[in-house]
Design an enzyme around this catalytic site. Sequence first.
Site, short mmCIF file in Angstrom:
data_model
loop_
_atom_site.label_atom_id
_atom_site.label_comp_id
_atom_site.label_asym_id
_atom_site.label_seq_id
_atom_site.Cartn_x
_atom_site.Cartn_y
_atom_site.Cartn_z
N HIS A 88 0.88 -1.18 0.00
CA HIS A 88 0.00 0.00 0.00
C HIS A 88 0.91 1.22 0.00
O HIS A 88 2.00 1.18 0.58
CB HIS A 88 -0.84 0.10 1.27
N ASP B 57 2.34 1.99 3.37
CA ASP B 57 3.29 1.05 3.98
C ASP B 57 4.72 1.52 3.77
O ASP B 57 5.60 1.24 4.58
CB ASP B 57 3.24 -0.34 3.31
C1 XLS Z 1 -7.51 -6.56 4.28
C2 XLS Z 1 -7.08 -6.79 2.92
C3 XLS Z 1 -5.89 -5.93 2.48
C4 XLS Z 1 -5.78 -5.96 0.99
C5 XLS Z 1 -4.99 -4.84 0.41
O1 XLS Z 1 -8.25 -7.33 4.86
O2 XLS Z 1 -6.81 -8.14 2.76
O3 XLS Z 1 -4.72 -6.36 3.09
O4 XLS Z 1 -5.27 -7.17 0.54
O5 XLS Z 1 -5.49 -3.62 0.77
#
Ligand code: XLS
Length: 439
Positions: free
Chosen positions: A100, A103
């Site tokens: 993300h 991150d």
């Molecule tokens: C959250 C999601 C997230 C997505 C990406 O539950 O799995 O991690 O994969 O935003």
Amino acid sequence: MLAYFNDVLKIPFEGKHSTNPLAFKEYNADEVVFGKTMAEHLRFAVSYWHTFTLTGADPFGLPTMLRPWDGYSGLDLAKIRVEAAFEFYEKLGVEYFCFHDRDIAPEGETLRETNKNLDVIVAMMQDYMKSSGKKLLWNTQNMFSNPRFVHGAATSPFADVFAYAAAQVKKSLEIAKTLGAQNYVFWGGREGYETLLNTDMKFELDNMARLLSLACDYADEIGFTGQFLLEPKPKEPTKHQYDYDAATSIAFLQKYGLQDRFKLNIEANHAMLAGHTFEHELMVSRINDMLGSVDANQGDSLLGWDTDEFPTDLYSSTLAMVQVLKNGGLHSGGLNFDAKVRRGSMTPLDLFYGHIVGMDSFARGLKVAAKLVEDGVFDQVVADRYASYQSGIGQEIAQGKATMQSLEQYVLDKPIKLEVSGRQELLLAKLNQYLTTVE
Ligand code: XLS
Ligand code: NI
Ligand code: NI
């Protein structure tokens, strides 16, 4: 170069009987199975958030993780994480990663400042990608952590928030283009509702689609050609997430004319939260030509939330890989470990153990699935089960030639016998036999 994971060398493949905890027992990257190498089939990715950003804090407790980058902050921390991340990918032998926007770089006071921070880290990543050959499976935007998104992002009732969300997606698409992302993910973190009493559901759904359409147009404008992916999840953080499951997400994309631009990113734990099996969600996606990529993790049936555990369940990884093989592979997608070590597994070594067991579980799943598909074990069962549609009245039904009248004529005086067993127990025994004997 400084090493952050000094206790670990490159993880070797040592085979089934190895006692080395830092070796693969099943995953042999170059071994050819079903016409492709394991690496080509599985396309593993490390998720930046779980592995390099999360701290082990939960709603009841403070951070527990011990990390080589502890004690750093701001952009320094972000830079060290990049260095550590690429060392980790190399030692693990994983080709892809996912992140993300939030991150990888800290937020500034304004979006302008935040974007500047991103530019610094993205430039650094680009250099590391060049020298290491590692690739970005997908990136995405975090539009759920910052308090501005408390009432949603694209589905926020506040136009300023929609504007901010759009600007954030715009920047992330530019990053995707710069880093050559193979896919681009939308997971609607807070795109849902807490109560219908204050919610204009129709308007929110229209707005959610509007943002996706804007993203498609902008991708065309800047020449980003990666595959768009929508990731279904039924609840958490909101009590009802709009992209509930694969079927709901496909209907949404079709309604707004987005079905040709998007595929789905299916996560095992989300399937469980929706009351489905992983393989159900994969199959719904596959038969609608919408299976794009996979978030490989697992949930816990005793806990009602997204525990994001590393996948260890061989039944599940096998049945998932059957769907992937029948899909002709994952194409531009991959198996992203959207998975984190438990809060009590706090050492850097645990990050390796988590990924190793996940990779071995899917490698084993691949081998068993390949043999099941090769031998046509379940295909023959399915073909036999529907054989009555191959001729006679069945063929007329399947070819759309039967009418209400012809069907009535056919059964009016005919006793219907149903003495054909579904053979479920026998099939499960077959599956067990493959799981335990495939080499
Ligand atoms: C959250 C999601 C997230 C997505 C990406 O539950 O799995 O991690 O994969 O935003
Ligand atoms: Ni996910
Ligand atoms: Ni998740």
